[in-house]
Motif scaffolding. Structure first.
Motif, PDB file in Angstrom:
ATOM      1  N   ASN A 198      -4.309   5.049   4.771  1.00 28.11           N
ATOM      2  CA  ASN A 198      -5.727   4.908   4.434  1.00 28.11           C
ATOM      3  C   ASN A 198      -6.390   6.267   4.247  1.00 28.11           C
ATOM      4  O   ASN A 198      -7.257   6.436   3.388  1.00 28.11           O
ATOM      5  CB  ASN A 198      -6.465   4.123   5.524  1.00 28.11           C
ATOM      6  CG  ASN A 198      -6.100   2.652   5.523  1.00 28.11           C
ATOM      7  OD1 ASN A 198      -5.531   2.141   4.571  1.00 28.11           O
ATOM      8  ND2 ASN A 198      -6.418   1.963   6.603  1.00 28.11           N
ATOM      9  N   GLN A 228       0.833  -1.208   0.000  1.00 27.20           N
ATOM     10  CA  GLN A 228       0.000   0.000   0.000  1.00 27.20           C
ATOM     11  C   GLN A 228       0.868   1.259   0.000  1.00 27.20           C
ATOM     12  O   GLN A 228       0.584   2.228  -0.713  1.00 27.20           O
ATOM     13  CB  GLN A 228      -0.914   0.004   1.227  1.00 27.20           C
ATOM     14  CG  GLN A 228      -1.956  -1.104   1.225  1.00 27.20           C
ATOM     15  CD  GLN A 228      -2.729  -1.168   2.533  1.00 27.20           C
ATOM     16  OE1 GLN A 228      -2.588  -0.309   3.393  1.00 27.20           O
ATOM     17  NE2 GLN A 228      -3.530  -2.207   2.697  1.00 27.20           N
ATOM     18  N   THR A 230      -5.534   7.516   0.886  1.00 30.10           N
ATOM     19  CA  THR A 230      -6.268   6.746  -0.115  1.00 30.10           C
ATOM     20  C   THR A 230      -7.701   7.242  -0.241  1.00 30.10           C
ATOM     21  O   THR A 230      -8.216   7.406  -1.352  1.00 30.10           O
ATOM     22  CB  THR A 230      -6.270   5.251   0.254  1.00 30.10           C
ATOM     23  OG1 THR A 230      -4.923   4.787   0.372  1.00 30.10           O
ATOM     24  CG2 THR A 230      -6.983   4.432  -0.813  1.00 30.10           C
TER      25      THR A 230
END
Length: 202
Positions: free
Chosen positions: A95, A19, A98
């Protein structure tokens, strides 16, 4: 018990590394602002998220070595808890980035869909004037994309930094994909115009 826990952490860390590398390739360069200055648990001072994952990898390696030297489960648990805290914080920041990028991409997707809907209406209408206008617009889009690809390739050829090279390559691939879709639409418009002109000649 400890070995099993360490293996689970290592697996999650591998996923986080993917990620982080993806975020870095997307051109995200705010890892320091989002991570280091907000949390002193990280000694890393990089703008790349993957560098913070590397620090976590070193932390996990030290815990693993400590597990080989001591049988003090409470001590190992303390180090594991600290690791999990750093891991969770970094995961949360990645996150967060994202989610923001997905939110920014929605308007662009809506514009593309709106354009496609208008284009389909023109194609189905059979109006040659509108079809030719759309065709000219498509060719302008193609020229713009080709220019962007050329510019990105020039920057890529001058770049010696690994992360920049990977990011530029990803951007060029994305532009080429968009160009391919654009060329398909151009072909569709040309086919429709040729079809209408053939009927008129008959």
């Amino acid at each position: 018990m400890v070995e099993l826990e360490l293996e689970k952490l290592a697996q999650k860390l591998r996923q986080l590394k993917e990620q982080a590398e993806h975020r870095d390739l997307q051109g995200e360069r705010s890892a320091y602002a989002k991570t280091a200055v907000l949390d002193e648990r990280f000694s890393c001072r990089s703008d790349l998220f993957s560098d913070y994952v590397s620090e976590l990898e070193q932390d996990l390696l030290q815990i693993s070595r400590l597990g080989e030297k001591t049988k003090d489960i409470d001590l190992l648990k303390l180090y594991c808890d600290r690791f999990v805290g750093k891991f969770a914080m970094l995961q949360g920041k990645i996150n967060q980035v994202t989610r923001k990028q997905k939110q920014r991409s929605i308007p662009q997707q809506q514009r593309i869909q709106s354009w496609q809907n208008r284009l389909n209406k023109v194609i189905n209408s059979g109006d040659q004037t509108q079809l030719r206008e759309k065709l000219n617009q498509q060719k302008q889009f193609e020229a713009q994309l080709e220019q962007k690809i050329t510019e990105k390739n020039q920057v890529l050829n001058r770049s010696n930094i690994k992360t920049d090279t990977a990011r530029l390559s990803a951007e060029i691939l994305s532009l080429k994909s968009r160009l391919g879709e654009c060329q398909k639409t151009t072909w569709k418009l040309e086919q429709k115009i040729n079809q209408l002109e053939s009927r008129f000649k008959e």
